[in-house]
Write a protein that holds these residues in place. Structure first.
Motif, PDB file in Angstrom:
ATOM      1  N   TYR A 251       0.892  -1.203  -0.170  1.00  0.00           N
ATOM      2  CA  TYR A 251       0.052  -0.021  -0.048  1.00  0.00           C
ATOM      3  C   TYR A 251       0.910   1.218  -0.174  1.00  0.00           C
ATOM      4  N   GLY A 252       2.275   1.214   0.550  1.00  0.00           N
ATOM      5  CA  GLY A 252       2.916   2.428   0.879  1.00  0.00           C
ATOM      6  C   GLY A 252       3.150   3.033  -0.499  1.00  0.00           C
TER       7      GLY A 252
ATOM      8  N   ARG B 258       7.095   5.862   9.467  1.00  0.00           N
ATOM      9  CA  ARG B 258       6.263   6.741   8.517  1.00  0.00           C
ATOM     10  C   ARG B 258       5.823   8.069   9.216  1.00  0.00           C
TER      11      ARG B 258
ATOM     12  N   VAL C 203       0.907   3.653  -3.125  1.00  0.00           N
ATOM     13  CA  VAL C 203      -0.106   4.138  -3.336  1.00  0.00           C
ATOM     14  C   VAL C 203      -0.758   5.154  -2.363  1.00  0.00           C
ATOM     15  N   ASP C 204      -0.905   4.664  -1.113  1.00  0.00           N
ATOM     16  CA  ASP C 204      -1.760   5.441  -0.470  1.00  0.00           C
ATOM     17  C   ASP C 204      -0.968   5.127   1.007  1.00  0.00           C
ATOM     18  N   LYS C 205      -0.280   6.260   1.773  1.00  0.00           N
ATOM     19  CA  LYS C 205       0.468   6.417   2.816  1.00  0.00           C
ATOM     20  C   LYS C 205      -0.311   6.163   4.087  1.00  0.00           C
ATOM     21  N   GLU C 206      -1.711   6.666   3.992  1.00  0.00           N
ATOM     22  CA  GLU C 206      -2.394   6.439   5.234  1.00  0.00           C
ATOM     23  C   GLU C 206      -2.886   5.109   5.574  1.00  0.00           C
ATOM     24  N   LYS C 207      -3.336   4.524   4.145  1.00  0.00           N
ATOM     25  CA  LYS C 207      -3.696   2.952   4.237  1.00  0.00           C
ATOM     26  C   LYS C 207      -2.560   2.252   4.879  1.00  0.00           C
ATOM     27  N   GLU C 208      -1.503   2.554   4.278  1.00  0.00           N
ATOM     28  CA  GLU C 208      -0.240   1.779   4.748  1.00  0.00           C
ATOM     29  C   GLU C 208      -0.128   1.892   6.180  1.00  0.00           C
TER      30      GLU C 208
ATOM     31  N   GLN D 211       5.998  11.862   8.115  1.00  0.00           N
ATOM     32  CA  GLN D 211       4.849  12.836   7.909  1.00  0.00           C
ATOM     33  C   GLN D 211       4.971  14.054   9.156  1.00  0.00           C
TER      34      GLN D 211
ATOM     35  N   GLU E  34      -2.330   2.320   8.439  1.00  0.00           N
ATOM     36  CA  GLU E  34      -3.575   1.677   9.012  1.00  0.00           C
ATOM     37  C   GLU E  34      -3.183  -0.025   8.974  1.00  0.00           C
TER      38      GLU E  34
END
Length: 225
Positions: free
Chosen positions: A22-23, A60, A25-30, A64, A32
């Protein structure tokens, strides 16, 4: 496939790998998904995978700039590590904690953790780990405007991985040294500029500019386990 086996450790490993996917394409999902894996810790046997998950979340959060959250998870990673290896700190955790304290402008703690981490990686004598310790120290001193110290550790970082399979990691310290010598010693500035451009071109041609520290850390722990 892992769920029917009712093996929480195995499922945590899968969550860690899924999060890394996921990292891209989607850092927040990663983050999670990392947390989903870490939540399995109470149901599992002790394992380095939970150290890895806590470390990855902290890493991560540093990216951020959520420094308080990063601190909580990196401290958790070290507590979990000490449960596995009594009284033996993980130098990789200590490096990240030192880097974090540097970003938090806590110079005393940053210097302390860097010193302990550097001692640990020198004892381990793994070129890649020695590179990271010296490169982060270089960045730390550069932020403090201690240019000579920054240059010293940047050169150490390059020397640690020169003529190894990790030689392309020299990109960041080469750039720092290029800037350091610009206007002071044009011969050295040009030497490091050539090194920086050579590695940059090599990485671009091989499409390897997405090096992930957490993947390296994860693989290191997986092999040790």
């Amino acid at each position: 496939m892992a769920e029917p086996l009712n093996n929480a450790t195995l499922m945590a490993i899968v969550y860690n790998r899924l999060a890394l996917a996921y990292g891209a394409v989607d850092k927040e999902k990663e983050i999670e998904v990392f947390k989903q894996g870490l939540a399995l810790h109470p149901k599992a046997k002790q394992s380095t995978i939970f150290v890895t998950l806590a470390f990855n979340i902290g890493d991560r959060y540093i990216s951020q700039n959520k420094l308080d959250s990063a601190l909580a998870y990196l401290q958790l990673a070290e507590r979990l590590n000490l449960q596995l290896v009594s009284n033996k700190a993980n130098p990789i955790n200590l490096m990240q904690l030192a880097r974090l304290y540097s970003k938090m402008n806590n110079t005393v703690l940053a210097n302390t953790y860097f010193a302990i981490a550097l001692e640990g990686v020198n004892a381990d004598n793994t070129p890649r780990l020695k590179y990271y310790a010296n490169n982060y120290l270089s960045e730390h001193f550069y932020a403090l405007n201690s240019q000579d110290s920054a240059a010293f550790y940047a050169q150490n970082a390059i020397d640690n991985v020169k003529n190894t399979p990790f030689s392309r990691l020299v990109k960041d310290p080469a750039k720092l040294l290029m800037n350091h010598y610009s206007g002071k010693d044009e011969h050295l500035a040009l030497q490091y500029a050539k090194l920086y451009l050579s590695v940059s071109d090599s990485m671009a041609n091989a499409n390897k500019d997405q090096e992930s520290y957490s993947l390296l850390f994860d693989e290191e722990l997986r092999q040790r386990e």
